[in-house]
Design a protein around this motif. Structure first.
Motif, PDB file in Angstrom:
ATOM      1  N   ALA A  28      35.366  50.668  38.705  1.00 33.53           N
ATOM      2  CA  ALA A  28      34.714  50.789  37.395  1.00 33.53           C
ATOM      3  C   ALA A  28      33.559  49.810  37.268  1.00 33.53           C
ATOM      4  O   ALA A  28      33.720  48.615  37.535  1.00 33.53           O
ATOM      5  CB  ALA A  28      35.729  50.531  36.288  1.00 33.53           C
ATOM      6  N   PRO A  29      32.361  50.292  36.887  1.00 31.35           N
ATOM      7  CA  PRO A  29      31.225  49.386  36.683  1.00 31.35           C
ATOM      8  C   PRO A  29      31.557  48.383  35.585  1.00 31.35           C
ATOM      9  O   PRO A  29      31.775  48.759  34.439  1.00 31.35           O
ATOM     10  CB  PRO A  29      30.093  50.325  36.252  1.00 31.35           C
ATOM     11  N   THR A  30      31.605  47.135  35.938  1.00 29.25           N
ATOM     12  CA  THR A  30      31.956  46.082  34.979  1.00 29.25           C
ATOM     13  C   THR A  30      30.987  44.917  35.125  1.00 29.25           C
ATOM     14  O   THR A  30      30.070  44.764  34.324  1.00 29.25           O
ATOM     15  CB  THR A  30      33.416  45.621  35.185  1.00 29.25           C
ATOM     16  N   ALA A  31      31.172  44.123  36.170  1.00 25.01           N
ATOM     17  CA  ALA A  31      30.258  42.996  36.385  1.00 25.01           C
ATOM     18  C   ALA A  31      28.831  43.478  36.602  1.00 25.01           C
ATOM     19  O   ALA A  31      27.869  42.847  36.158  1.00 25.01           O
ATOM     20  CB  ALA A  31      30.730  42.164  37.582  1.00 25.01           C
ATOM     21  N   SER A  32      28.669  44.618  37.282  1.00 30.76           N
ATOM     22  CA  SER A  32      27.323  45.118  37.575  1.00 30.76           C
ATOM     23  C   SER A  32      26.590  45.546  36.309  1.00 30.76           C
ATOM     24  O   SER A  32      25.393  45.283  36.150  1.00 30.76           O
ATOM     25  CB  SER A  32      27.389  46.286  38.550  1.00 30.76           C
TER      26      SER A  32
END
Length: 333
Positions: free
Chosen positions: A163-167
């Motif tokens: 899942a895109p989180t930090a990015s």
């Protein structure tokens, strides 16, 4: 769906609070590392936006699109005309929103999103400049851009790494940094910000002037300096503002008489209604010009512990009056 109904239990699961702290600290660390990598490319990106004679068009697919929408909104509210364009809709007519004077900010973590790559040739033909924000320096999007900014992260906060989180957090922070550096370069002020937020509390505080909140005409509590206490009481009662202005023959305020003044007279035993108002009024009424900011009145009311002001024009003639209720109604406070 509630935890009970879904059958999900926190028993034997990782500590929720510890997981939350891990996610927040990880994303904070990724932004910290991103700050260390800011280079001359960022200066070039700021200059590209500053030199834009059209609008900034932000585009991105999926989660990057959601981040792009927020970046466009931040740019627009801080003095840079901007809007979001969905890349899938772009190839079906929305490219008509782009002109040769525009700058396109394209977001893609991989730099290979088909919907964006497919419209790059068309954007080039239009003549718009391209600024990309990706997590991959060597990608199709980065290579086809006039300026590229890296929002790369070591790994996502998602325990699955999917899942895109930090990015997305890194891309969002980079977009905020762009918008605020452009804001600084343009010397954008709080007043400028308020003009694009007239419906917000800041807009009301910084845009509303005395002339916008004051009562005018027959609604102004006003008596002649030749009047007496009885006439002052009648005027205060009929106008319901808690005070009355006292003016001379040129309509210039020479005093003010308030409910508080009346109460003090009763305490002192001075209750003769025939007493000339000039003998008991405050001879130094607080005056504000009609062009002054209404928010200034709030500070003055608090400082001087008063509830109302008289408004005057350039020739110092009485043209309005207002109290705290009027400021509350205008949502200045």
């Amino acid at each position: 769906m509630s935890i009970a109904k879904s059958g999900v239990s926190l028993v034997n699961k990782p500590n929720v609070l510890e997981r939350a702290r891990q996610v927040l600290l990880h994303e904070a660390e990724e932004i910290h590392q991103l700050a260390k990598r800011v280079s001359r490319d960022f200066e070039a990106a700021v200059q590209l936006i500053l030199s834009c004679r059209g609008r900034v068009v932000v585009t991105g697919m999926g989660k990057s699109g959601h981040i792009g929408g927020k970046i466009a909104a931040t740019l627009a509210s801080t003095g840079t005309p901007a809007f979001f364009m969905h890349p899938a809709e772009a190839s079906h007519g929305d490219l008509g929103m782009i002109t040769a004077e525009d700058v396109v900010i394209a977001l893609s973590n991989s730099g290979e999103s088909d919907e964006i790559i497919n419209i790059l040739p068309a954007i080039r033909r239009i003549g718009a400049r391209i600024l990309s924000i990706t997590g991959t320096a060597d990608s199709t999007l980065s290579r086809e851009s006039d300026v590229h900014l890296s929002a790369a992260v070591s790994h996502e906060a998602c325990p699955l790494g999917l899942a895109p989180t930090a990015s997305t957090t890194a891309a969002l922070a980079l977009g905020d940094a762009l918008a605020l550096c452009v804001l600084d370069s343009r010397e954008f002020t709080a007043e400028d910000f308020a003009r694009s937020h007239p419906g917000g509390s800041l807009g009301r505080r910084l845009l509303v002037r005395v002339k916008d909140v004051m009562r005018t005409g027959d609604a102004i509590p006003c008596i002649s300096v030749q009047a007496n206490i009885q006439q002052a009481i009648q005027e205060i009662t009929s106008k319901g503002m808690g005070f009355t202005a006292v003016i001379d023959q040129t309509s210039t305020p020479v005093g003010i008489f308030t409910d508080g003044d009346l109460r003090r007279l009763f305490v002192q035993g001075q209750t003769d209604g025939n007493t000339p108002i000039s003998e008991v009024m405050n001879h130094q009424p607080r005056l504000l010009g009609i062009q002054q900011m209404a928010v200034d009145a709030v500070s003055l009311m608090e400082h001087h512990k008063i509830n109302g002001f008289l408004a005057v024009d350039a020739s110092q003639q009485l043209v309005g009056a207002f109290n705290m209720h009027d400021l509350l109604k205008a949502k200045v406070v």
